[in-house]
Design an enzyme around this catalytic site. Sequence first.
Site, PDB file in Angstrom:
ATOM      1  CG  HIS A 187      67.008  82.027 127.502  1.00  9.38           C
ATOM      2  ND1 HIS A 187      67.299  83.228 128.125  1.00  9.38           N
ATOM      3  CD2 HIS A 187      66.786  81.127 128.493  1.00  9.38           C
ATOM      4  CE1 HIS A 187      67.257  83.050 129.429  1.00  9.38           C
ATOM      5  NE2 HIS A 187      66.947  81.792 129.685  1.00  9.38           N
ATOM      6  CG  ASP A 242      63.932  73.884 130.476  1.00 10.68           C
ATOM      7  OD1 ASP A 242      64.318  73.437 131.562  1.00 10.68           O
ATOM      8  OD2 ASP A 242      63.309  74.951 130.354  1.00 10.68           O
TER       9      ASP A 242
HETATM   10  N1  ACO Z   1      60.002  77.552 118.453  1.00 10.11           N
HETATM   11  C1  ACO Z   1      59.615  78.287 117.375  1.00 10.11           C
HETATM   12  N2  ACO Z   1      59.635  79.634 117.335  1.00 10.11           N
HETATM   13  C2  ACO Z   1      60.053  80.285 118.429  1.00 10.11           C
HETATM   14  C3  ACO Z   1      60.467  79.594 119.591  1.00 10.11           C
HETATM   15  C4  ACO Z   1      60.440  78.178 119.571  1.00 10.11           C
HETATM   16  N3  ACO Z   1      60.820  77.487 120.642  1.00 10.11           N
HETATM   17  N4  ACO Z   1      60.825  80.495 120.529  1.00 10.11           N
HETATM   18  C5  ACO Z   1      60.645  81.698 119.998  1.00 10.11           C
HETATM   19  N5  ACO Z   1      60.184  81.584 118.715  1.00 10.11           N
HETATM   20  C6  ACO Z   1      59.933  82.679 117.754  1.00 10.11           C
HETATM   21  C7  ACO Z   1      58.645  83.425 118.096  1.00 10.11           C
HETATM   22  O1  ACO Z   1      57.535  82.847 117.420  1.00 10.11           O
HETATM   23  C8  ACO Z   1      58.980  84.801 117.604  1.00 10.11           C
HETATM   24  O2  ACO Z   1      58.880  84.790 116.178  1.00 10.11           O
HETATM   25  P1  ACO Z   1      58.403  86.138 115.392  1.00 10.11           P
HETATM   26  O3  ACO Z   1      59.459  87.153 115.661  1.00 10.11           O
HETATM   27  O4  ACO Z   1      58.307  85.711 113.989  1.00 10.11           O
HETATM   28  O5  ACO Z   1      57.069  86.493 116.006  1.00 10.11           O
HETATM   29  C9  ACO Z   1      60.460  84.954 117.935  1.00 10.11           C
HETATM   30  O6  ACO Z   1      60.977  83.620 117.918  1.00 10.11           O
HETATM   31  C10 ACO Z   1      60.734  85.596 119.297  1.00 10.11           C
HETATM   32  O7  ACO Z   1      60.026  84.836 120.273  1.00 10.11           O
HETATM   33  P2  ACO Z   1      59.371  85.454 121.550  1.00 10.11           P
HETATM   34  O8  ACO Z   1      58.258  84.564 121.989  1.00 10.11           O
HETATM   35  O9  ACO Z   1      59.069  86.896 121.344  1.00 10.11           O
HETATM   36  O10 ACO Z   1      60.571  85.350 122.564  1.00 10.11           O
HETATM   37  P3  ACO Z   1      60.478  85.499 124.131  1.00 10.11           P
HETATM   38  O11 ACO Z   1      61.767  86.033 124.576  1.00 10.11           O
HETATM   39  O12 ACO Z   1      59.253  86.238 124.510  1.00 10.11           O
HETATM   40  O13 ACO Z   1      60.270  83.993 124.656  1.00 10.11           O
HETATM   41  C11 ACO Z   1      60.760  81.754 125.255  1.00 10.11           C
HETATM   42  C12 ACO Z   1      61.304  83.186 125.110  1.00 10.11           C
HETATM   43  C13 ACO Z   1      59.506  81.782 126.112  1.00 10.11           C
HETATM   44  C14 ACO Z   1      61.799  80.920 125.967  1.00 10.11           C
HETATM   45  C15 ACO Z   1      60.453  81.194 123.840  1.00 10.11           C
HETATM   46  O14 ACO Z   1      61.641  81.115 123.095  1.00 10.11           O
HETATM   47  C16 ACO Z   1      59.777  79.825 123.901  1.00 10.11           C
HETATM   48  O15 ACO Z   1      58.547  79.765 123.968  1.00 10.11           O
HETATM   49  N6  ACO Z   1      60.574  78.701 123.872  1.00 10.11           N
HETATM   50  C17 ACO Z   1      59.993  77.377 123.988  1.00 10.11           C
HETATM   51  C18 ACO Z   1      59.707  77.045 125.453  1.00 10.11           C
HETATM   52  C19 ACO Z   1      60.989  76.872 126.253  1.00 10.11           C
HETATM   53  O16 ACO Z   1      61.889  76.152 125.867  1.00 10.11           O
HETATM   54  N7  ACO Z   1      61.030  77.502 127.451  1.00 10.11           N
HETATM   55  C20 ACO Z   1      62.149  77.379 128.372  1.00 10.11           C
HETATM   56  C21 ACO Z   1      62.947  78.650 128.426  1.00 10.11           C
HETATM   57  S1  ACO Z   1      64.339  78.495 129.498  1.00 10.11           S
HETATM   58  C22 ACO Z   1      63.689  78.547 131.040  1.00 10.11           C
HETATM   59  O17 ACO Z   1      62.700  79.166 131.316  1.00 10.11           O
HETATM   60  C23 ACO Z   1      64.311  77.773 132.078  1.00 10.11           C
END
Ligand code: ACO
Length: 428
Positions: free
Chosen positions: A307, A364
Site C-alpha cells: 500500500h 483487497d
Molecule cells: N508484490 C511484490 N512486490 C511488491 C508488491 C507486491 N504486491 N507491491 C510492491 N512491491 C515492491 C515493488 O516491486 C517495489 O520493489 P523495489 O523497491 O525493489 O522496486 C516496492 O515493493 C515498492 O513498490 P511500489 O510499486 O513503488 O509501491 P507503490 O506505493 O507505488 O504501489 C501498490 C502500491 C500499487 C498498492 C503496490 O503495492 C501493488 O502493486 N500491490 C499489488 C496490487 C494491490 O494489491 N493493489 C491494491 C492496493 S489497495 C487499494 O487500492 C484499494
Amino acid sequence: MNEKATLLVGGKSYELDVITGTENEKCIDIQDLRSRSGYITMDPGYGNTGSCFSSITYVDGTNGILRYRGYPIEQVAEKASFVEIAYLILYGELPKPRRMKAFSEALNEHAALHTNLEHHFSGFPKDAPPMAILSAMLNLVACFHPEVLEVHADGPEFDRTAALLLSKVRTISAFAYRMATGKPFNHPNPNLSYCANFLHMMFSEPYQDFVASPVVERAMNLFLVLHADHEQNCSTSTVRVVGSSRANLFSSVAAGVCALWGPLHGGANTGVIKMLEDIKASGKSITSYIDMAKDKNSTFRLMGFGHRVYKNFDPRSIILKKQVHDVLQELHLDDSLLEIALELEAATLNDDYFLSRHLYPNVDFYSGILLRAIGIPLNMYTVMFAIGRMPGWISNWKELHQHNQRISRPRQIYTGYTERPFVPTAER
Ligand code: ACO
C-alpha cells in the site's frame, strides 16, 4: 511562531510556509515556488504531494489508523450502517434519527431507474465488464436528469443529487449483473435496507424472492462501510481532478469508477481471488509464487499486498480477516482459498523482501473471500468496491467545490527534442 522552511537553490534562499494539520501532519507550502524561483518540484505518482486540504478522512499509514470524520474505523465497522456512514462522510456528522429517516427515504425515492434507461443495458455485449457498464451508465443517468448537470456543492440540489447517485449506483450495478446473466431486472423494494435491497435486485427470481440472511446482510454492510472513503487514493484523486474542471458530479465519479477498475487499485480484489484460485489449481507451492513476486524479471505481484500509505498494517485488512472467519463459520462454509490466503500471508511475514518493503495485506486481500462467501460473483467485486466508495467520491467532489479548488494542472520536466526544423514528406 509560525514554522518556516528554507530552500537554498541556484544561489538563492527562499522562505516557505509550513502548514500543520489537525493531526500534526506537516507540509511545506510550495504553491508560489515556481513564480518566485523558476523551479518546480518533481514527484511522479504524487507519493509526497499534498493536493488539497480535507476534513473527511484521516489515514496514518505508520500506525495503521483510519478515521472517518474522526471516528475510528474499528468502531465504525462494528456498529454503523453503510447509510449512516455515507451520511457522516457527506455531511460531517452522524445523523440524528430524524435526519437518518429523511436520508433513507431520499435513497428509496431515487432507487429506480428511468424506464427509458433500461433498454440501454441490452446494448452491451453479454460479457461486457460490469465496471465498463457502471461507468457508462453513470454518465447516461445524468442525461435523464439534466438538473444534475448543474454544479451544486451545497443546498437541497446537492442533497438530491447525492442521494440519487448513492441510490442509483446500486440499481445500475445489480441491473448490469442481471443483463449479463440474461435474467429479468428486479426493481428496488423500498421496504428493504440498502444492502438487502441490492441483494434482492441481484438475486431475486420471478419464482422466488431472495431474502438475505442477517449474516449476509451484515457482511455486505461491513464491506461497504470499510470501503466508504480513503482520502486521496487514485480514484478519489481522479474524481477531484475531473471535478476541478467544474465537470458535474456524475461525470466525475464515472471517471473515478474507471480509475478504480485498474488491478493496482480496486481491481486487486478480483486479482486476489484469481491468484488464489491459480495457486490452488496449479498445485505449485506458495514459495514459488512468492519467488515469482520477488523476481524483478517477472511482472507478477502478490495481489492484495502493499500500500502506498500503510507501511505497517492496513486496519481494514485486520477487520476483514476476522470477519471472514466469523462469516464462513456462521454460514457453515469452508473455503479452501482462505487457507491458501492465510498460508501466503504467514509466508510473507517471514520473508525479508516483504518485511523490508513494508508489504502487508491490504483491504483487497481478504475482501474477495468475504464477497465469495456471500455469493457475489467474481466480476462484480470491483463494482461492489465502487458502490462502497461512492460516499467518499461524492464528498471529495463537494469539498473541492466548497474550497473553490483551482483546476488541477501539474507541471512536467520536458525531456524530448529541443527545437528542430520540420522536414517535408519528400525529404524524409
Ligand atoms: N508484490 C511484490 N512486490 C511488491 C508488491 C507486491 N504486491 N507491491 C510492491 N512491491 C515492491 C515493488 O516491486 C517495489 O520493489 P523495489 O523497491 O525493489 O522496486 C516496492 O515493493 C515498492 O513498490 P511500489 O510499486 O513503488 O509501491 P507503490 O506505493 O507505488 O504501489 C501498490 C502500491 C500499487 C498498492 C503496490 O503495492 C501493488 O502493486 N500491490 C499489488 C496490487 C494491490 O494489491 N493493489 C491494491 C492496493 S489497495 C487499494 O487500492 C484499494
